[in-house]
Design a protein around this motif. Sequence first.
Motif, PDB file in Angstrom:
ATOM      1  N   SER A   8       3.923 -54.612  36.176  1.00 38.35           N
ATOM      2  CA  SER A   8       4.416 -53.774  37.280  1.00 38.35           C
ATOM      3  C   SER A   8       5.182 -54.616  38.290  1.00 38.35           C
ATOM      4  CB  SER A   8       3.253 -53.084  37.999  1.00 38.35           C
ATOM      5  OG  SER A   8       2.609 -52.182  37.171  1.00 38.35           O
ATOM      6  N   ARG A  61       5.581 -49.484  45.357  1.00 40.11           N
ATOM      7  CA  ARG A  61       5.139 -49.910  44.024  1.00 40.11           C
ATOM      8  C   ARG A  61       4.188 -51.107  44.085  1.00 40.11           C
ATOM      9  NH1 ARG A  61       7.961 -48.317  39.199  1.00 40.11           N
ATOM     10  NH2 ARG A  61       9.441 -46.673  39.659  1.00 40.11           N
ATOM     11  N   ALA A  65       0.430 -50.881  42.920  1.00 43.04           N
ATOM     12  CA  ALA A  65       0.026 -51.775  41.820  1.00 43.04           C
ATOM     13  C   ALA A  65      -1.262 -52.521  42.179  1.00 43.04           C
ATOM     14  CB  ALA A  65       1.142 -52.760  41.500  1.00 43.04           C
ATOM     15  N   LEU A  79       1.667 -44.602  39.734  1.00 42.97           N
ATOM     16  CA  LEU A  79       2.551 -45.476  38.955  1.00 42.97           C
ATOM     17  C   LEU A  79       3.095 -44.761  37.732  1.00 42.97           C
ATOM     18  CD1 LEU A  79       0.732 -48.934  39.115  1.00 42.97           C
ATOM     19  CD2 LEU A  79       2.903 -48.304  40.180  1.00 42.97           C
ATOM     20  N   ASP A 122       8.470 -49.900  32.423  1.00 40.41           N
ATOM     21  CA  ASP A 122       7.617 -48.859  33.013  1.00 40.41           C
ATOM     22  C   ASP A 122       6.787 -48.168  31.938  1.00 40.41           C
ATOM     23  OD1 ASP A 122       8.110 -49.124  35.729  1.00 40.41           O
ATOM     24  OD2 ASP A 122       9.814 -47.735  35.707  1.00 40.41           O
ATOM     25  N   VAL A 125       3.923 -50.376  30.994  1.00 38.36           N
ATOM     26  CA  VAL A 125       2.879 -50.341  32.029  1.00 38.36           C
ATOM     27  C   VAL A 125       2.049 -49.068  31.869  1.00 38.36           C
ATOM     28  CG1 VAL A 125       2.457 -50.120  34.512  1.00 38.36           C
ATOM     29  CG2 VAL A 125       4.110 -51.793  33.671  1.00 38.36           C
TER      30      VAL A 125
END
Length: 145
Positions: A8, A61, A65, A79, A122, A125
């Motif tokens: 992230s 973010r 995170a 997220l 992304d 993640v």
Amino acid sequence: METAFWLSLVTVVLSMAVWALGAFVVSPTGFEEMRQEMGQHGAVAQMLTSAGFLLVDTALRVVVAFRMRAGRNWARLVLTALGVLGMFLLLATMSMDGLGWETVTESIGDLPLSDSVLSLLDACVIMLMFLPTANAYFSTRSRTD
């Protein structure tokens, strides 16, 4: 969760780098193009607005995170929503502009790969956050808090 957390942060750093390269480094820069369209004042205002949104997005973010790393399920969902939104925006851009593969040899700034790589990160993640071990991590954390 460590891998998802660090990935992230890598995504955040890369998105800032892609913005800076496209705006100021890779010719023709986004700033040059805006200055030709809107004049110096308009281009500066647009760049400041864009940088402001980037900073807010980056801060959001990073904070989320860290909360995800702490085992907060809501942060995992935020997220996920941000990543999916980014992927939808990429698909919308590609559907309007095409894949743009002819620009690959011309300029990194126009390269659709930069946004694609960010969306792929992304997606990684998101996948890591929803593996069975991650589900156990979040459910254990929520019971202990």
